[in-house]
Design a protein around this motif. Structure first.
Motif, PDB file in Angstrom:
ATOM      1  N   ARG A  16       0.730  -1.297   0.127  1.00  0.00           N
ATOM      2  CA  ARG A  16       0.002   0.127   0.059  1.00  0.00           C
ATOM      3  C   ARG A  16       0.901   1.314  -0.045  1.00  0.00           C
ATOM      4  N   VAL A  17       1.939   1.291   0.573  1.00  0.00           N
ATOM      5  CA  VAL A  17       2.922   2.406   0.430  1.00  0.00           C
ATOM      6  C   VAL A  17       3.325   2.650  -1.121  1.00  0.00           C
ATOM      7  N   LEU A  18       3.769   1.649  -1.492  1.00  0.00           N
ATOM      8  CA  LEU A  18       4.171   1.721  -2.890  1.00  0.00           C
ATOM      9  C   LEU A  18       3.002   2.250  -3.977  1.00  0.00           C
ATOM     10  N   MET A  19       2.024   1.550  -3.683  1.00  0.00           N
ATOM     11  CA  MET A  19       0.582   1.971  -4.473  1.00  0.00           C
ATOM     12  C   MET A  19       0.213   3.530  -4.379  1.00  0.00           C
ATOM     13  N   SER A  20       0.591   4.037  -3.023  1.00  0.00           N
ATOM     14  CA  SER A  20       0.125   5.490  -2.833  1.00  0.00           C
ATOM     15  C   SER A  20       0.976   6.435  -3.668  1.00  0.00           C
ATOM     16  N   LEU A  21       2.413   5.918  -3.506  1.00  0.00           N
ATOM     17  CA  LEU A  21       3.469   6.698  -4.096  1.00  0.00           C
ATOM     18  C   LEU A  21       3.262   6.744  -5.627  1.00  0.00           C
ATOM     19  N   ALA A  22       2.940   5.567  -6.267  1.00  0.00           N
ATOM     20  CA  ALA A  22       2.816   5.414  -7.757  1.00  0.00           C
ATOM     21  C   ALA A  22       1.490   6.194  -8.216  1.00  0.00           C
ATOM     22  N   MET A  23       0.498   6.176  -7.445  1.00  0.00           N
ATOM     23  CA  MET A  23      -0.726   6.972  -7.853  1.00  0.00           C
ATOM     24  C   MET A  23      -0.751   8.545  -7.684  1.00  0.00           C
ATOM     25  N   GLY A  24       0.173   8.858  -6.601  1.00  0.00           N
ATOM     26  CA  GLY A  24       0.564  10.317  -6.462  1.00  0.00           C
ATOM     27  C   GLY A  24       1.335  10.801  -7.606  1.00  0.00           C
ATOM     28  N   PHE A  25       2.272   9.888  -8.089  1.00  0.00           N
ATOM     29  CA  PHE A  25       3.265  10.293  -9.074  1.00  0.00           C
ATOM     30  C   PHE A  25       2.382  10.553 -10.297  1.00  0.00           C
ATOM     31  N   PHE A  26       1.630   9.698 -10.496  1.00  0.00           N
ATOM     32  CA  PHE A  26       0.788   9.799 -12.038  1.00  0.00           C
ATOM     33  C   PHE A  26      -0.152  11.029 -12.014  1.00  0.00           C
ATOM     34  N   ILE A  27      -0.657  11.204 -10.847  1.00  0.00           N
ATOM     35  CA  ILE A  27      -1.639  12.603 -11.008  1.00  0.00           C
ATOM     36  C   ILE A  27      -0.892  13.655 -10.963  1.00  0.00           C
ATOM     37  N   LEU A  28       0.246  13.824 -10.170  1.00  0.00           N
ATOM     38  CA  LEU A  28       0.962  14.983  -9.909  1.00  0.00           C
ATOM     39  C   LEU A  28       1.861  15.370 -11.459  1.00  0.00           C
ATOM     40  N   LYS A  29       2.102  14.318 -12.156  1.00  0.00           N
ATOM     41  CA  LYS A  29       3.120  14.553 -12.918  1.00  0.00           C
ATOM     42  C   LYS A  29       2.573  14.166 -14.465  1.00  0.00           C
ATOM     43  N   SER A  30       1.370  13.887 -14.573  1.00  0.00           N
ATOM     44  CA  SER A  30       0.728  13.351 -15.874  1.00  0.00           C
ATOM     45  C   SER A  30       0.226  14.730 -16.485  1.00  0.00           C
ATOM     46  N   LYS A  31       0.489  14.752 -17.771  1.00  0.00           N
ATOM     47  CA  LYS A  31      -0.036  16.148 -18.652  1.00  0.00           C
ATOM     48  C   LYS A  31      -1.629  16.177 -18.584  1.00  0.00           C
ATOM     49  N   TYR A  32      -2.078  15.058 -18.311  1.00  0.00           N
ATOM     50  CA  TYR A  32      -3.720  15.124 -18.471  1.00  0.00           C
ATOM     51  C   TYR A  32      -4.249  15.784 -17.478  1.00  0.00           C
ATOM     52  N   PHE A  33      -3.560  16.094 -16.480  1.00  0.00           N
ATOM     53  CA  PHE A  33      -4.052  16.919 -15.211  1.00  0.00           C
ATOM     54  C   PHE A  33      -3.623  18.192 -15.130  1.00  0.00           C
ATOM     55  N   LYS A  34      -2.891  18.766 -15.881  1.00  0.00           N
ATOM     56  CA  LYS A  34      -2.035  20.072 -15.654  1.00  0.00           C
ATOM     57  C   LYS A  34      -3.140  21.254 -15.446  1.00  0.00           C
ATOM     58  N   GLU A  35      -4.305  21.020 -16.381  1.00  0.00           N
ATOM     59  CA  GLU A  35      -5.336  21.980 -16.257  1.00  0.00           C
ATOM     60  C   GLU A  35      -5.868  22.238 -14.974  1.00  0.00           C
ATOM     61  N   TYR A  36      -6.338  20.898 -14.381  1.00  0.00           N
ATOM     62  CA  TYR A  36      -6.874  20.820 -13.307  1.00  0.00           C
ATOM     63  C   TYR A  36      -5.959  21.279 -12.057  1.00  0.00           C
ATOM     64  N   LEU A  37      -4.751  20.863 -11.922  1.00  0.00           N
ATOM     65  CA  LEU A  37      -3.948  21.425 -11.020  1.00  0.00           C
ATOM     66  C   LEU A  37      -3.237  22.582 -10.992  1.00  0.00           C
ATOM     67  N   LYS A  38      -3.583  23.438 -11.574  1.00  0.00           N
ATOM     68  CA  LYS A  38      -3.214  25.145 -11.565  1.00  0.00           C
ATOM     69  C   LYS A  38      -3.626  25.521 -10.222  1.00  0.00           C
ATOM     70  N   SER A  39      -4.965  25.019  -9.933  1.00  0.00           N
ATOM     71  CA  SER A  39      -5.473  25.688  -8.525  1.00  0.00           C
ATOM     72  C   SER A  39      -5.162  24.616  -7.504  1.00  0.00           C
ATOM     73  N   PHE A  40      -4.275  23.688  -7.516  1.00  0.00           N
ATOM     74  CA  PHE A  40      -4.043  22.693  -6.396  1.00  0.00           C
ATOM     75  C   PHE A  40      -3.035  23.370  -5.377  1.00  0.00           C
ATOM     76  N   ASN A  41      -3.401  23.246  -4.351  1.00  0.00           N
ATOM     77  CA  ASN A  41      -2.506  23.945  -3.363  1.00  0.00           C
ATOM     78  C   ASN A  41      -3.003  23.496  -1.878  1.00  0.00           C
ATOM     79  N   ILE A  42      -2.193  22.493  -1.423  1.00  0.00           N
ATOM     80  CA  ILE A  42      -2.291  22.080  -0.147  1.00  0.00           C
ATOM     81  C   ILE A  42      -2.525  23.137   1.150  1.00  0.00           C
TER      82      ILE A  42
END
Length: 452
Positions: free
Chosen positions: A206-232
């Motif tokens: 589960r640790v490795l799965m969370s790292l892989a899924m987070g990397f995909f969302i934060l680095k993928s070109k598909y989500f750049k438009e959505y993540l412009k307003s992402f700020n924790i």
């Protein structure tokens, strides 16, 4: 039939394309526990298998509460995406990530400082409890990476990206099985760990799965438009409230159902170790079909939420109806499978003939309640997409805790039915839930579509 198929065929195709990766991904949650049960049952014995049954029955309640809260993000993302409001999607992700991280820490504290201490007082066999404790502690730690994984997974699925989490889940489950066998048996110079080994493999997975899924969302070109307003750091009380307004009731819906089945596992433990181990086998297999059905339910949530955001009410109704058709056909197939192979499937888990005999009886009952289980879970998914969560939560409470579990307690412990009686009560609870949720779905859909 031809007229029905002609009317719904485009929706069948669209829903299946969206749902199948979600189904496989959802199945991953259950396959983790299935792998644990099979590895322990084959390599450690009946008492360790009973320990896995006890721990999974407790941990699953905690896990589905967390998963339910994370589900609060999906319909909101689907609705905002339907409105082309991409910036709001990124802001919702920020809030959801913080909420789910805090929730995971709270759930871990409940397990570590509460359940580990109370497990001694559940009137279970001392040998079972001794095996269960280290396994529960490791599973408790795994809830933290699981919730982080689910945050990114629900965000992606709300936008219609379902294949990536499926791939990560498949790879993760293969890794979990390999590590579980190595740790339990003691291979490559590692000391045999028994039940503790499958807990450790699940945590690593589960640790490795969370790292892989987070990397995909934060680095993928598909989500750049959505993540412009992402700020924790930008947390909005209003957005957090919207997520929890849906996620909280959804968590309770899952908790009411799963806790009823967990209560049944504890009741089984008061009857005997053999019955408890048999219950673990049957419920593990039934949980696989349930989680697959919940994948269709998640797709129904996404489709319903997106169509609601577009105010496309005609397609919303047709898509929702087609989800019912698909899940009922699927559950008919699983019912047939459980019935025909009920004497063979338990051999996957154990060679104990006494356990296999009881498990075969329970699998026949599991086959009977498949349709009810599928109908109720897809009804919950559609209503979630419509933003209707409070009344369905009340329905699940009534079905499982006012009807199902009390009947299971009476028939299981105070009649000659024994283990079968416990499952008669669970089946009745599913029937009540399915019927009431379908009535609610028809009423809410009528009300929403009349607002055009």
């Amino acid at each position: 039939m031809k007229k029905i198929y002609s009317l719904y065929k485009d929706h069948y195709r669209s829903n299946l394309n969206l749902a199948i990766p979600v189904v496989i991904s959802q199945l991953g949650h259950t396959l983790v526990h299935l792998a644990d049960s099979v590895i322990v049952g084959q390599f450690a014995g009946t008492i360790p298998l009973a320990a896995v049954s006890l721990v999974n029955s407790i941990f699953t309640v905690v896990m589905v509460i967390g998963i339910g809260i994370s589900y609060g993000l999906t319909p909101l993302i689907a609705q905002e995406n339907g409105r082309k409001n991409f910036r709001e999607c990124g802001k919702l992700l920020s809030n959801s990530l913080l909420i789910n991280t805090i929730t995971s820490l709270l759930l871990f504290a409940i397990i570590y400082f509460g359940l580990l201490l109370s497990i001694d007082h559940l009137h279970q066999a001392p040998a079972v409890v001794k095996e269960a404790k280290p396994y529960l502690g490791l599973l408790g730690a795994s809830i933290i990476p699981l919730m982080i994984f689910n945050t990114f997974k629900q965000f992606a699925e709300g936008l219609g990206f379902t294949k990536q989490s499926m791939i990560i889940s498949i790879v993760g489950n293969v890794l979990n099985i390999c590590l579980g066998i190595i740790f339990v048996k003691g291979m490559f110079g590692i000391e045999p760990m028994g039940v503790r080994g499958v807990g450790l493999s699940t945590l690593i997975d589960r640790v490795l799965m969370s790292l892989a899924m987070g990397f995909f969302i934060l680095k993928s070109k598909y989500f750049k438009e959505y993540l412009k307003s992402f700020n924790i750091k930008r947390i909005s009380q209003k957005r957090a409230g919207k997520i929890l307004k849906i996620g909280g009731p959804v968590a309770m819906q899952y908790a009411f159902e799963v806790s009823a089945f967990s209560g049944a596992a504890i009741l089984m433990g008061t009857i005997g170790v053999v019955e408890q181990a048999a219950h673990q086998i049957a419920i593990n297999l039934a949980a696989m079909s349930y989680m697959m059905a919940s994948g269709f339910s998640a797709a129904a949530t996404i489709k319903t939420g997106t169509n609601l955001g577009k105010r496309d009410f005609s397609n919303m109704r047709l898509s929702a109806n087609s989800s019912y058709h698909i899940v009922m056909l699927f559950m008919l197939i699983t019912a047939f499978f459980f019935s025909i192979f009920r004497f063979y499937l338990p051999w996957i888990y154990t060679t104990d003939t006494a356990v296999i005999s009881v498990a075969a009886q329970l699998l026949l009952l599991a086959a009977f309640f498949q349709l009810f289980d599928g109908a109720q879970v897809v009804g919950l998914g559609i209503l979630r997409g419509l933003g209707d969560v409070n009344v369905p939560t009340l329905i699940t409470f009534l079905a499982y805790w006012v009807v199902g579990l009390p009947v299971a307690f009476f028939l299981g412990l105070h009649t000659k039915f024994g283990a079968n009686g416990i499952w008669f009560g669970l089946t009745l609870g599913l029937l009540v839930s399915a019927a009431l949720l379908y009535i609610r779905y028809k009423r809410v859909m009528k009300r929403v579509t009349e607002e055009i």
